[in-house]
Scaffold this motif. Structure first.
Motif, mmCIF file in Angstrom:
data_model
loop_
_atom_site.group_PDB
_atom_site.id
_atom_site.type_symbol
_atom_site.label_atom_id
_atom_site.label_comp_id
_atom_site.label_asym_id
_atom_site.label_seq_id
_atom_site.Cartn_x
_atom_site.Cartn_y
_atom_site.Cartn_z
ATOM 1 N N THR A 172 6.409 7.646 1.998
ATOM 2 C CA THR A 172 7.015 8.160 3.232
ATOM 3 C C THR A 172 7.505 7.030 4.132
ATOM 4 O OG1 THR A 172 5.718 10.174 3.151
ATOM 5 C CG2 THR A 172 6.546 9.555 5.304
ATOM 6 N N ASP A 173 6.811 5.880 4.100
ATOM 7 C CA ASP A 173 7.267 4.736 4.898
ATOM 8 C C ASP A 173 6.990 3.440 4.137
ATOM 9 O OD1 ASP A 173 8.170 2.995 6.780
ATOM 10 O OD2 ASP A 173 7.159 3.968 8.476
ATOM 11 N N PRO A 174 7.790 3.188 3.089
ATOM 12 C CA PRO A 174 7.495 2.033 2.227
ATOM 13 C C PRO A 174 7.632 0.695 2.937
ATOM 14 C CG PRO A 174 9.524 3.158 1.519
ATOM 15 C CD PRO A 174 8.902 4.010 2.574
ATOM 16 N N GLU A 175 8.605 0.595 3.883
ATOM 17 C CA GLU A 175 8.770 -0.686 4.596
ATOM 18 C C GLU A 175 7.526 -0.974 5.445
ATOM 19 O OE1 GLU A 175 11.239 1.535 4.303
ATOM 20 O OE2 GLU A 175 12.655 0.376 3.104
ATOM 21 N N ALA A 176 6.986 0.063 6.062
ATOM 22 C CA ALA A 176 5.762 -0.121 6.865
ATOM 23 C C ALA A 176 4.620 -0.590 5.963
ATOM 24 C CB ALA A 176 5.394 1.182 7.563
ATOM 25 N N ALA A 177 4.477 0.040 4.814
ATOM 26 C CA ALA A 177 3.394 -0.333 3.898
ATOM 27 C C ALA A 177 3.569 -1.775 3.427
ATOM 28 C CB ALA A 177 3.358 0.629 2.718
ATOM 29 N N PHE A 178 4.810 -2.132 3.108
ATOM 30 C CA PHE A 178 5.083 -3.508 2.674
ATOM 31 C C PHE A 178 4.622 -4.498 3.740
ATOM 32 C CE2 PHE A 178 7.703 -7.301 2.581
ATOM 33 C CZ PHE A 178 7.653 -7.671 1.242
ATOM 34 N N MET A 179 4.936 -4.213 4.989
ATOM 35 C CA MET A 179 4.547 -5.117 6.088
ATOM 36 C C MET A 179 3.036 -5.198 6.226
ATOM 37 S SD MET A 179 7.189 -4.054 9.075
ATOM 38 C CE MET A 179 6.227 -4.913 10.318
ATOM 39 N N VAL A 180 2.373 -4.077 6.099
ATOM 40 C CA VAL A 180 0.919 -4.052 6.331
ATOM 41 C C VAL A 180 0.188 -4.893 5.279
ATOM 42 C CG1 VAL A 180 -1.103 -2.521 6.273
ATOM 43 C CG2 VAL A 180 0.901 -1.904 7.641
ATOM 44 N N PHE A 181 0.650 -4.839 4.027
ATOM 45 C CA PHE A 181 -0.037 -5.618 2.976
ATOM 46 C C PHE A 181 0.135 -7.120 3.156
ATOM 47 C CE2 PHE A 181 -0.216 -1.540 0.745
ATOM 48 C CZ PHE A 181 -1.548 -1.563 0.373
ATOM 49 N N SER A 182 1.153 -7.509 3.931
ATOM 50 C CA SER A 182 1.335 -8.959 4.134
ATOM 51 C C SER A 182 1.016 -9.374 5.568
ATOM 52 C CB SER A 182 2.754 -9.376 3.748
ATOM 53 O OG SER A 182 3.675 -8.556 4.419
ATOM 54 N N ALA A 183 0.309 -8.517 6.312
ATOM 55 C CA ALA A 183 0.089 -8.790 7.744
ATOM 56 C C ALA A 183 -1.073 -9.739 8.006
ATOM 57 C CB ALA A 183 -0.145 -7.479 8.485
ATOM 58 N N GLY A 184 -1.911 -9.983 7.007
ATOM 59 C CA GLY A 184 -3.010 -10.923 7.204
ATOM 60 C C GLY A 184 -4.319 -10.304 7.664
ATOM 61 N N PHE A 185 -4.530 -9.028 7.411
ATOM 62 C CA PHE A 185 -5.837 -8.423 7.714
ATOM 63 C C PHE A 185 -6.916 -9.094 6.857
ATOM 64 C CE2 PHE A 185 -3.041 -4.967 9.139
ATOM 65 C CZ PHE A 185 -3.647 -4.627 10.334
ATOM 66 N N ALA A 186 -8.085 -9.320 7.457
ATOM 67 C CA ALA A 186 -9.162 -10.031 6.758
ATOM 68 C C ALA A 186 -9.597 -9.274 5.503
ATOM 69 C CB ALA A 186 -10.360 -10.205 7.693
ATOM 70 N N LYS A 187 -9.669 -7.957 5.611
ATOM 71 C CA LYS A 187 -10.059 -7.156 4.441
ATOM 72 C C LYS A 187 -9.257 -5.856 4.442
ATOM 73 C CE LYS A 187 -13.898 -5.111 1.934
ATOM 74 N NZ LYS A 187 -15.324 -4.755 1.899
ATOM 75 N N VAL A 188 -8.566 -5.611 3.352
ATOM 76 C CA VAL A 188 -7.853 -4.338 3.178
ATOM 77 C C VAL A 188 -8.493 -3.610 2.003
ATOM 78 C CG1 VAL A 188 -5.659 -3.222 2.592
ATOM 79 C CG2 VAL A 188 -5.669 -5.265 4.045
ATOM 80 N N THR A 189 -8.925 -2.390 2.240
ATOM 81 C CA THR A 189 -9.455 -1.571 1.143
ATOM 82 C C THR A 189 -8.466 -0.443 0.894
ATOM 83 O OG1 THR A 189 -11.719 -2.144 1.698
ATOM 84 C CG2 THR A 189 -11.408 -0.136 0.396
ATOM 85 N N LEU A 190 -7.976 -0.374 -0.325
ATOM 86 C CA LEU A 190 -6.942 0.603 -0.681
ATOM 87 C C LEU A 190 -7.558 1.685 -1.560
ATOM 88 C CD1 LEU A 190 -3.890 1.281 -0.554
ATOM 89 C CD2 LEU A 190 -3.672 0.080 -2.751
ATOM 90 N N VAL A 191 -7.631 2.887 -0.991
ATOM 91 C CA VAL A 191 -8.221 4.016 -1.729
ATOM 92 C C VAL A 191 -7.061 4.781 -2.370
ATOM 93 C CG1 VAL A 191 -9.675 6.063 -1.570
ATOM 94 C CG2 VAL A 191 -10.165 4.066 -0.130
#
Ligand code: RIB
Ligand code: CA
Length: 314
Positions: A172-191
């Protein structure tokens, strides 16, 4: 107690996730932010208020983006087909109309100001398209430092649900998702769907939720039964008399991390492919060359999901 902001596009599974986060004694739900997704923003906000009012919760609700960050005319509300048996969410959830109102502050302002002011880590749980999270990070990239973990319901490794490649929230918002994965969050858990499709809830489980006799138990029973009806109608022999409750796996994970098993991998999002747009490209190769940026869930335990929902809704 874990401080949590929950970002939702409230349909039936978001509703169960919200009730769990609002009612569990180890979760301090400091705000719920809404986004375009399962239904238009006005409805995801209205549905969220219905859910919280129904369980007597006064957690504030902040309306967010009504559209993806870059695309227009990209259909969001695929599940909203009231004329057919495909109708998984409906436009309005079958709960009484809200008595409370959304906040005047918008979701992005709330996320940015809360994280800027945070004196203790905050956990973000995003179970809808990532438009609000990506916009908040664009406004102030340093907010990632206040987040101990970002839990995302989204993506798929083996197959998608909107297309063979893509899962709904990411698509639904692939550009947003792309940005979030490269934003530098200390820990991302993808369910991912790979995980949530293992934690299937049955009609017998729904009867047990209803038998609790509480607002949350009765609502969970009605909403998950609706999902079961839709999955049974639409998936042939593959899924019968059961359904995944994707978003609830993410909120249960907050208190029972053992509900999922994860692998640390590199994930990015396809934003250009005609057939593959919205795909989470999860590098499982033994010789993967990207630095891992996510803990990717491949399994989820239905026993933990159902027992936690029962206990928390009792
Ligand atoms: O693909 C499943 C996801 O899409 C869930 O978050 C559901 O609520 C829908 O938004
Ligand atoms: Ca959702």
């Amino acid at each position: 107690m874990r401080k949590v902001i929950l970002d939702v596009d409230t349909g039936t599974d978001d509703a169960v996730a919200i009730m769990f986060a609002a009612l569990h004694p180890s979760v301090e739900l400091i705000g719920v932010t809404t986004v375009n997704g399962n239904v238009p923003l006005a409805n995801t906000t209205d549905n969220t208020l219905r859910v919280l009012d129904h369980i007597g919760s006064s957690v504030p609700v902040y309306p967010g983006l009504a559209h993806p960050i870059a695309r227009r005319g990209f259909p969001g509300q695929l599940h909203f087909r009231p004329d057919t048996k495909h109708d998984m969410h409906g436009q309005a959830l079958p709960l009484p109309e809200p008595r409370s109102s959304a906040q005047d502050t918008d979701a992005v302002s709330f996320i940015v100001s809360t994280l800027r002011a945070a004196t203790a880590p905050v956990t973000l749980v995003a179970v809808g398209p990532l438009s609000n999270i990506a916009t908040a990070v664009s406004v102030d990239p340093s907010i990632v430092d206040a987040v101990d973990e970002l839990v995302i319901m989204g993506g798929a490794h083996s197959y998608g649900n909107v297309t063979p490649s893509a899962e709904f929230n990411i698509w639904t918002d692939p550009e947003a998702a792309f940005m979030v994965f490269s934003a530098g969050f200390a820990k991302v858990t993808l369910v991912t769907l790979d995980a949530t499709h293992q934690a299937l809830v049955t009609r017998a489980d729904c009867e047990a939720f209803a038998a609790l006799g509480t607002p949350a138990g009765e609502a969970a029973s009605a909403l998950i039964s609706r999902r079961i009806n839709a999955y049974t109608a639409n998936h042939g022999a593959a899924i019968t008399d059961t359904a995944p409750v994707h978003d609830a796996v993410c909120t249960v994970y907050l208190v029972r991390p053992d509900i999922i098993t994860t692998r640390e991998l590199h994930v990015t999002v396809e934003t250009t492919g005609r057939l593959t747009v919205g795909r989470t490209v999860i590098d499982t190769r033994p010789n993967a060359n990207g630095k891992p940026n996510a803990h990717v869930a491949f399994t989820a335990d239905p026993g933990v999901l159902v027992s936690q929902l029962k206990e928390t809704f009792s």
